[in-house]
Design a protein around this motif. Structure first.
Motif, short mmCIF file in Angstrom:
data_model
loop_
_atom_site.label_atom_id
_atom_site.label_comp_id
_atom_site.label_asym_id
_atom_site.label_seq_id
_atom_site.Cartn_x
_atom_site.Cartn_y
_atom_site.Cartn_z
N CYS A 213 0.83 -1.20 0.00
CA CYS A 213 0.00 0.00 0.00
C CYS A 213 0.87 1.25 0.00
CB CYS A 213 -0.97 0.02 1.18
SG CYS A 213 -2.27 -1.21 1.07
N ALA A 267 -0.24 3.80 3.37
CA ALA A 267 -1.50 3.80 4.11
C ALA A 267 -1.24 3.76 5.61
CB ALA A 267 -2.35 2.60 3.70
N ASN A 272 -7.52 1.10 6.01
CA ASN A 272 -8.12 0.41 4.88
C ASN A 272 -9.16 -0.59 5.34
OD1 ASN A 272 -6.61 1.80 3.11
ND2 ASN A 272 -5.34 0.11 2.41
N SER A 277 -10.65 0.91 -0.19
CA SER A 277 -9.42 0.30 -0.69
C SER A 277 -8.29 1.32 -0.65
CB SER A 277 -9.62 -0.20 -2.12
OG SER A 277 -9.81 0.90 -3.00
N TRP A 278 -7.06 0.84 -0.82
CA TRP A 278 -5.92 1.74 -0.85
C TRP A 278 -6.06 2.75 -1.98
CZ3 TRP A 278 -2.65 4.78 0.86
CH2 TRP A 278 -1.46 5.14 0.22
N ARG A 279 -6.55 2.29 -3.13
CA ARG A 279 -6.72 3.19 -4.28
C ARG A 279 -7.70 4.32 -3.95
NH1 ARG A 279 -7.34 0.98 -10.48
NH2 ARG A 279 -7.26 2.99 -11.55
N GLN A 281 -8.54 5.36 -0.86
CA GLN A 281 -7.96 6.18 0.20
C GLN A 281 -6.96 7.17 -0.38
OE1 GLN A 281 -6.06 3.93 3.31
NE2 GLN A 281 -5.22 5.75 4.31
N TYR A 301 1.03 3.58 -7.85
CA TYR A 301 0.87 3.00 -6.53
C TYR A 301 1.09 1.49 -6.61
CZ TYR A 301 -3.87 2.20 -8.30
OH TYR A 301 -4.95 1.84 -9.08
#
Length: 302
Positions: A213, A267, A272, A277-279, A281, A301
């Motif tokens: 992440c 992250a 999360n 999701s990380w994307r 966030q 990323y």
């Protein structure tokens, strides 16, 4: 130049020629899962990444000599973060050798050729053993070795040496290793960024799927000269992410000392969830900083 001809394998561009540390790092990462395509400069690697050549690898930082300036200059251009993206990172242990034409002795050497990073990583050894030799920058370490075999005007190969990997003597006939492990310090590592054409293209087989992440952001003040410069501490606080590293280069807007900042971010543990999701966030963090009036782009990323 490639070392595989299978049409079924995706192509990966690297800083050539064969025998560079970029080449070796790529081999360590991807093995025989890709077709390797040598490019003459780091900028050419980035320009080559496309639908035809979907992957690339470029050096980002050395543990002894710091960030690779050419790479960060490339990361300033708009194409990075729109078509080309950073998709991961890998670290390679670097061991430099002094390579010469067969028969050349240390006392014969008047010029030392290599990439500026390698010259910087060996400056202590050079100052002790070749204090009067002039240093000649080349596009890559392996290209420095190849030039020892050429009939280049103004370059007497019998009075020159190259700093590069010892593997070049197995690739280019007529060379030999004069000295090994000449880097300053025993712990010498180079970190590389993995590039891809598009964010959703799957990385080749063999490359470990990351769950770190992490992301790389490009952050700068708006191009409008009337607007104030960017408050970097406030922008970082507004991201509300873990900032692992910060690099900077002069802005492309042309205002003196109005720099572009590159932030590797991660992250915050526990933030999360299946719903965030990380994307997502990351996008929310980018949107918060944009509302401050800054120009910010996610360059990739992983």
């Amino acid at each position: 130049m490639s070392i595989s001809s299978s049409p079924e394998k995706p192509q990966l561009a690297f800083l050539g020629p064969l025998g560079t540390y970029s080449h070796q790092a790529a081999l360590e990462c991807f093995g025989d899962s890709v077709e390797y395509l040598a490019r003459p400069t780091i900028a050419d690697v980035q320009r080559t990444v496309s639908a035809v050549v979907p992957f690339g690898i470029i050096p980002q930082e050395n543990s002894l000599n710091g960030s690779v300036v050419e790479t960060y200059n490339i990361l300033r251009i708009p194409e990075v973060g729109q078509g080309t993206f950073v998709r991961g990172a890998t670290v390679f242990a670097v061991k430099h050798s002094l390579v010469v034409r067969r028969g050349v002795k240390l006392e014969n050497i008047e010029k030392v050729l290599s990439h500026e990073q390698a010259l910087g990583q060996c400056q202590g050894w050079l100052a002790e053993h070749l204090p009067r030799a002039s240093l000649v920058r080349t596009d890559s370490t392996a290209n420095a070795a190849k030039r020892l075999l050429s009939a280049e005007t103004g370059l007497d190969p019998m009075k020159c040496a190259a700093i590069c990997s010892s593997v070049v003597v197995t690739i280019y006939e007529g060379l030999e290793v004069l000295e090994q492990n000449i880097q300053d310090g025993t712990e010498n590592f180079t970190r590389f960024y993995i590039l891809s054409q598009g964010l959703d293209v799957g990385l080749p087989e063999g490359y470990p799927q990351s769950i770190e992440c992490m992301a790389l952001l490009r952050l700068q003040a708006p191009g409008d000269p009337v607007k104030p410069t960017l408050n970097i501490p406030r922008a970082i606080s507004t991201l509300d992410l873990i900032v692992e590293r910060i690099d900077r280069r002069p802005s492309v807007h042309g205002r003196p000392f109005d720099d572009i900042y590159f932030l590797e971010v991660g992250a915050i543990p526990g933030q999360n969830s299946p719903e965030l999701s990380w994307r997502k966030q990351l996008q929310q963090a980018v949107d918060r900083v944009k509302r401050m009036g800054a120009e910010v782009s996610a360059l990739g990323y992983w």
